[in-house]
Design a protein around this motif. Structure first.
Motif, PDB file in Angstrom:
ATOM      1  N   VAL A 313      -0.757  -3.131   5.588  1.00 40.46           N
ATOM      2  CA  VAL A 313      -1.051  -3.382   4.181  1.00 40.46           C
ATOM      3  C   VAL A 313      -0.467  -2.245   3.365  1.00 40.46           C
ATOM      4  O   VAL A 313      -0.681  -1.075   3.683  1.00 40.46           O
ATOM      5  CB  VAL A 313      -2.568  -3.471   3.929  1.00 40.46           C
ATOM      6  CG1 VAL A 313      -2.851  -3.674   2.443  1.00 40.46           C
ATOM      7  CG2 VAL A 313      -3.192  -4.592   4.743  1.00 40.46           C
ATOM      8  N   ASN A 314       0.281  -2.581   2.330  1.00 41.93           N
ATOM      9  CA  ASN A 314       0.773  -1.590   1.382  1.00 41.93           C
ATOM     10  C   ASN A 314      -0.050  -1.677   0.106  1.00 41.93           C
ATOM     11  O   ASN A 314      -0.362  -2.781  -0.362  1.00 41.93           O
ATOM     12  CB  ASN A 314       2.244  -1.845   1.028  1.00 41.93           C
ATOM     13  CG  ASN A 314       3.191  -1.298   2.071  1.00 41.93           C
ATOM     14  OD1 ASN A 314       2.905  -0.299   2.705  1.00 41.93           O
ATOM     15  ND2 ASN A 314       4.318  -1.949   2.266  1.00 41.93           N
ATOM     16  N   VAL A 315      -0.407  -0.548  -0.443  1.00 42.07           N
ATOM     17  CA  VAL A 315      -1.138  -0.523  -1.707  1.00 42.07           C
ATOM     18  C   VAL A 315      -0.497   0.514  -2.629  1.00 42.07           C
ATOM     19  O   VAL A 315       0.082   1.502  -2.171  1.00 42.07           O
ATOM     20  CB  VAL A 315      -2.632  -0.181  -1.510  1.00 42.07           C
ATOM     21  CG1 VAL A 315      -3.322  -1.263  -0.715  1.00 42.07           C
ATOM     22  CG2 VAL A 315      -2.813   1.164  -0.835  1.00 42.07           C
ATOM     23  N   TRP A 316      -0.601   0.244  -3.911  1.00 41.81           N
ATOM     24  CA  TRP A 316      -0.149   1.208  -4.909  1.00 41.81           C
ATOM     25  C   TRP A 316      -1.383   1.652  -5.686  1.00 41.81           C
ATOM     26  O   TRP A 316      -2.018   0.852  -6.371  1.00 41.81           O
ATOM     27  CB  TRP A 316       0.875   0.570  -5.849  1.00 41.81           C
ATOM     28  CG  TRP A 316       1.528   1.570  -6.760  1.00 41.81           C
ATOM     29  CD1 TRP A 316       0.951   2.272  -7.768  1.00 41.81           C
ATOM     30  CD2 TRP A 316       2.895   1.982  -6.723  1.00 41.81           C
ATOM     31  NE1 TRP A 316       1.855   3.103  -8.377  1.00 41.81           N
ATOM     32  CE2 TRP A 316       3.070   2.935  -7.761  1.00 41.81           C
ATOM     33  CE3 TRP A 316       3.984   1.646  -5.943  1.00 41.81           C
ATOM     34  CZ2 TRP A 316       4.287   3.546  -8.021  1.00 41.81           C
ATOM     35  CZ3 TRP A 316       5.199   2.254  -6.206  1.00 41.81           C
ATOM     36  CH2 TRP A 316       5.352   3.188  -7.232  1.00 41.81           C
ATOM     37  N   VAL A 317      -1.739   2.920  -5.550  1.00 36.38           N
ATOM     38  CA  VAL A 317      -2.920   3.465  -6.219  1.00 36.38           C
ATOM     39  C   VAL A 317      -2.487   4.012  -7.578  1.00 36.38           C
ATOM     40  O   VAL A 317      -1.798   5.022  -7.661  1.00 36.38           O
ATOM     41  CB  VAL A 317      -3.585   4.565  -5.370  1.00 36.38           C
ATOM     42  CG1 VAL A 317      -4.807   5.129  -6.095  1.00 36.38           C
ATOM     43  CG2 VAL A 317      -3.977   4.022  -4.004  1.00 36.38           C
ATOM     44  N   ASN A 318      -2.883   3.314  -8.644  1.00 37.60           N
ATOM     45  CA  ASN A 318      -2.570   3.779  -9.998  1.00 37.60           C
ATOM     46  C   ASN A 318      -3.502   4.902 -10.422  1.00 37.60           C
ATOM     47  O   ASN A 318      -3.079   5.862 -11.068  1.00 37.60           O
ATOM     48  CB  ASN A 318      -2.702   2.625 -10.992  1.00 37.60           C
ATOM     49  CG  ASN A 318      -1.432   1.807 -11.083  1.00 37.60           C
ATOM     50  OD1 ASN A 318      -0.385   2.207 -10.590  1.00 37.60           O
ATOM     51  ND2 ASN A 318      -1.523   0.645 -11.685  1.00 37.60           N
ATOM     52  N   ASP A 345       0.912   6.925  12.529  1.00 35.20           N
ATOM     53  CA  ASP A 345       1.667   7.305  11.336  1.00 35.20           C
ATOM     54  C   ASP A 345       1.226   6.488  10.127  1.00 35.20           C
ATOM     55  O   ASP A 345       1.882   6.465   9.111  1.00 35.20           O
ATOM     56  CB  ASP A 345       3.172   7.147  11.550  1.00 35.20           C
ATOM     57  CG  ASP A 345       3.557   5.728  11.918  1.00 35.20           C
ATOM     58  OD1 ASP A 345       2.645   4.917  12.170  1.00 35.20           O
ATOM     59  OD2 ASP A 345       4.754   5.430  11.932  1.00 35.20           O
ATOM     60  N   GLY A 346       0.092   5.794  10.231  1.00 32.36           N
ATOM     61  CA  GLY A 346      -0.443   5.068   9.103  1.00 32.36           C
ATOM     62  C   GLY A 346      -1.261   5.992   8.210  1.00 32.36           C
ATOM     63  O   GLY A 346      -1.587   7.120   8.575  1.00 32.36           O
ATOM     64  N   ASP A 347      -1.608   5.499   7.025  1.00 30.08           N
ATOM     65  CA  ASP A 347      -2.410   6.273   6.090  1.00 30.08           C
ATOM     66  C   ASP A 347      -3.868   6.019   6.426  1.00 30.08           C
ATOM     67  O   ASP A 347      -4.501   5.097   5.923  1.00 30.08           O
ATOM     68  CB  ASP A 347      -2.089   5.827   4.665  1.00 30.08           C
ATOM     69  CG  ASP A 347      -2.474   6.882   3.658  1.00 30.08           C
ATOM     70  OD1 ASP A 347      -3.234   7.782   4.027  1.00 30.08           O
ATOM     71  OD2 ASP A 347      -2.014   6.809   2.519  1.00 30.08           O
ATOM     72  N   ARG A 357       2.003   5.106  -3.585  1.00 28.95           N
ATOM     73  CA  ARG A 357       2.079   4.074  -2.558  1.00 28.95           C
ATOM     74  C   ARG A 357       1.549   4.582  -1.220  1.00 28.95           C
ATOM     75  O   ARG A 357       1.830   5.696  -0.802  1.00 28.95           O
ATOM     76  CB  ARG A 357       3.531   3.622  -2.388  1.00 28.95           C
ATOM     77  CG  ARG A 357       3.736   2.639  -1.253  1.00 28.95           C
ATOM     78  CD  ARG A 357       5.159   2.145  -1.208  1.00 28.95           C
ATOM     79  NE  ARG A 357       5.429   1.408   0.009  1.00 28.95           N
ATOM     80  CZ  ARG A 357       6.545   0.725   0.236  1.00 28.95           C
ATOM     81  NH1 ARG A 357       7.486   0.680  -0.677  1.00 28.95           N
ATOM     82  NH2 ARG A 357       6.736   0.086   1.360  1.00 28.95           N
ATOM     83  N   HIS A 358       0.771   3.728  -0.540  1.00 31.48           N
ATOM     84  CA  HIS A 358       0.241   4.045   0.779  1.00 31.48           C
ATOM     85  C   HIS A 358       0.418   2.835   1.685  1.00 31.48           C
ATOM     86  O   HIS A 358       0.295   1.694   1.248  1.00 31.48           O
ATOM     87  CB  HIS A 358      -1.245   4.411   0.703  1.00 31.48           C
ATOM     88  CG  HIS A 358      -1.538   5.531  -0.244  1.00 31.48           C
ATOM     89  ND1 HIS A 358      -1.335   6.838   0.071  1.00 31.48           N
ATOM     90  CD2 HIS A 358      -1.985   5.521  -1.522  1.00 31.48           C
ATOM     91  CE1 HIS A 358      -1.660   7.599  -0.955  1.00 31.48           C
ATOM     92  NE2 HIS A 358      -2.058   6.822  -1.941  1.00 31.48           N
ATOM     93  N   THR A 359       0.694   3.092   2.954  1.00 30.67           N
ATOM     94  CA  THR A 359       0.831   2.020   3.937  1.00 30.67           C
ATOM     95  C   THR A 359      -0.203   2.215   5.036  1.00 30.67           C
ATOM     96  O   THR A 359      -0.269   3.279   5.644  1.00 30.67           O
ATOM     97  CB  THR A 359       2.242   2.003   4.559  1.00 30.67           C
ATOM     98  OG1 THR A 359       3.211   1.861   3.517  1.00 30.67           O
ATOM     99  CG2 THR A 359       2.385   0.840   5.521  1.00 30.67           C
ATOM    100  N   TRP A 401       0.231  -5.543  -1.063  1.00 31.24           N
ATOM    101  CA  TRP A 401       1.035  -6.512  -0.333  1.00 31.24           C
ATOM    102  C   TRP A 401       0.996  -6.212   1.148  1.00 31.24           C
ATOM    103  O   TRP A 401       0.549  -5.152   1.555  1.00 31.24           O
ATOM    104  CB  TRP A 401       2.466  -6.593  -0.861  1.00 31.24           C
ATOM    105  CG  TRP A 401       3.352  -5.392  -0.731  1.00 31.24           C
ATOM    106  CD1 TRP A 401       4.429  -5.256   0.059  1.00 31.24           C
ATOM    107  CD2 TRP A 401       3.296  -4.160  -1.482  1.00 31.24           C
ATOM    108  NE1 TRP A 401       5.048  -4.030  -0.120  1.00 31.24           N
ATOM    109  CE2 TRP A 401       4.367  -3.338  -1.056  1.00 31.24           C
ATOM    110  CE3 TRP A 401       2.430  -3.670  -2.470  1.00 31.24           C
ATOM    111  CZ2 TRP A 401       4.603  -2.079  -1.573  1.00 31.24           C
ATOM    112  CZ3 TRP A 401       2.672  -2.400  -2.986  1.00 31.24           C
ATOM    113  CH2 TRP A 401       3.741  -1.628  -2.545  1.00 31.24           C
ATOM    114  N   ILE A 402       1.422  -7.191   1.973  1.00 27.08           N
ATOM    115  CA  ILE A 402       1.289  -7.078   3.408  1.00 27.08           C
ATOM    116  C   ILE A 402       2.660  -7.198   4.058  1.00 27.08           C
ATOM    117  O   ILE A 402       3.646  -7.581   3.433  1.00 27.08           O
ATOM    118  CB  ILE A 402       0.346  -8.149   3.983  1.00 27.08           C
ATOM    119  CG1 ILE A 402       0.945  -9.537   3.773  1.00 27.08           C
ATOM    120  CG2 ILE A 402      -1.044  -8.045   3.383  1.00 27.08           C
ATOM    121  CD1 ILE A 402       0.181 -10.640   4.476  1.00 27.08           C
TER     122      ILE A 402
END
Length: 405
Positions: A313-318, A345-347, A357-359, A401-402
């Motif tokens: 899962v990718n996320v964008w933290v505003n 190596d994931g967040d 951005r974090h994955t 997003w995934i």
């Protein structure tokens, strides 16, 4: 289906019947078995004037031993070019025994009832999930060198917005060893050089950086940001508290700005029109979604689902969350929600407390089951609040997003 006959006039314990045709009651077969009905007669077969509607499926069930093939799973890391580099990990799934239903082929296709065995498809992608940060200016290409930054040697990249907007963050291609806290700010310019104080700023922990160039990019939030005016030149200024930070650069190619350097902690600046520093600057997301309720509590969480299994899962933290709380990523196994095995190596533990951005990479569970959340029957993961004391700032996400390998 057996052949049904009238039983009113014929008796199975008697054989004293004359040869010839026996017709039954002229007004109708009133003595016919009550089960002689259309649903009990084979489709398109007529018995005593009754046309059948039953479709016969022949199926054979037998145990099947499934020994999955071990796979090498790649875990991706975003780079400045938009690509993702991958490091492999070996996954050995557990063998399973399941019932397999083998359906016999029906020779007469006219009598086959069509049915859909395809997996469910996504019926809705929320507008929040598709919400990307609005990028105005970008130069992330042709890198062939780097510029060194220390606590006294600062670097800046000037840029010219194409639209009026509030800048909320920047993306930079950085690396370095033993780097302290990194400060990134926006300043006005005069004569193409940075001037005055910071209009807005943000920080990045230098300990997160790779020690050598691997083309990773890092997103630095600028908080509430500052309003930029189209056609006006601004500067992205970068400095570090300790160590040597490297900012990737390229030959000149961006028309809206240039590289600038200071050797006295921003007291004075010189320009270099032959070089550019790699950057991207972005404004607000078109839509934002809170990662947790406010106030939140143990058990609350953000759900991300898809019609087929996925790997990250990718996320964008505003807006980074501030508080004392813990987020645990979970999946549903058909009975309960269990913690996912996150990749090295994931967040693993950002808990929405860092911007950008974090994955979140995880090992795809072998017992991952579909479940229904808000009427959508999908494979879900949940970023669940598993410990909570306080939350003074609510984490706000932009795009979610995934991806799969």
């Amino acid at each position: 289906m057996g052949f049904y006959v009238a039983r009113r006039f014929l008796s199975p314990d008697s054989s004293d019947y004359k040869k010839g045709l026996h017709r039954g009651n002229p007004s109708g077969l009133v003595g016919v078995d009550a089960d002689l009905a259309a649903p009990n007669i084979k489709w398109h077969t007529i018995i005593f004037g009754i046309e059948g509607t039953m479709v016969q499926w022949q199926a054979q069930a037998r145990p099947s031993l499934n020994i999955p093939v071990p796979t090498i799973q790649a875990q991706a890391i975003a780079t400045f070019s938009g690509a993702e580099t991958a490091t492999p990990s070996l996954t050995c799934p557990v063998p399973t025994i399941a019932q397999v239903c083998i359906q016999a082929a029906i020779s007469d296709s006219e009598r086959v009832v069509s049915h859909d065995d395809a997996p469910p498809t996504d019926t809705e992608v929320t507008t929040q999930a598709n919400s990307d940060p609005v990028v105005d200016q970008s130069w992330l290409q042709n890198d062939d060198n780097q510029e060194s930054i220390t606590n006294t040697t600062w670097k800046a990249m000037t840029f010219t917005p194409g639209t009026n907007h509030t800048i909320r963050g920047v993306r930079l291609c950085l690396y370095g060893s033993s780097v302290g806290a990194i400060t990134v700010s926006i300043r006005a310019t005069s004569g193409g050089l940075p001037t005055g104080g910071d209009l807005c700023s943000g920080t990045l922990d230098g300990g997160q950086l790779s020690s050598s160039n691997d083309e990773r990019v890092y997103d630095i939030s600028l908080g509430a940001g500052t309003a930029l005016t189209a056609g006006t030149v601004y500067a992205i200024v970068v400095r570090t508290a300790a160590g040597t930070l490297n900012w990737r650069s390229s030959a000149a190619g961006y028309a809206g700005g240039q590289k600038c350097s200071s050797t006295n902690s921003g007291g004075s600046w010189t320009a270099d029109a032959t070089r550019e520093l790699l950057f991207e600057e972005y404004g607000n997301n078109s839509l934002d979604v809170p990662a947790t309720p406010n106030p939140t509590a143990v058990g609350d969480g953000l759900y991300v689902g898809n019609s087929s299994p996925f790997d990250y899962v990718n996320v964008w933290v505003n807006q980074a969350g501030v508080g004392t709380y813990t987020i645990t990523w979970k999946y549903y196994n058909g009975v309960s929600w269990l913690p996912l095995t996150l990749s090295s190596d994931g967040d693993k533990s950002n808990s929405w407390k860092r911007p950008g951005r974090h994955t979140i990479h995880f090992t795809r569970p072998g017992d991952w089951a579909i479940t229904t959340i808000l009427a959508y029957n999908l494979y879900w993961v949940k970023a669940e609040v598993t410990a909570y004391t306080s939350q003074t700032t609510q984490p706000i996400l932009g795009r979610v997003w995934i991806g799969t390998y």
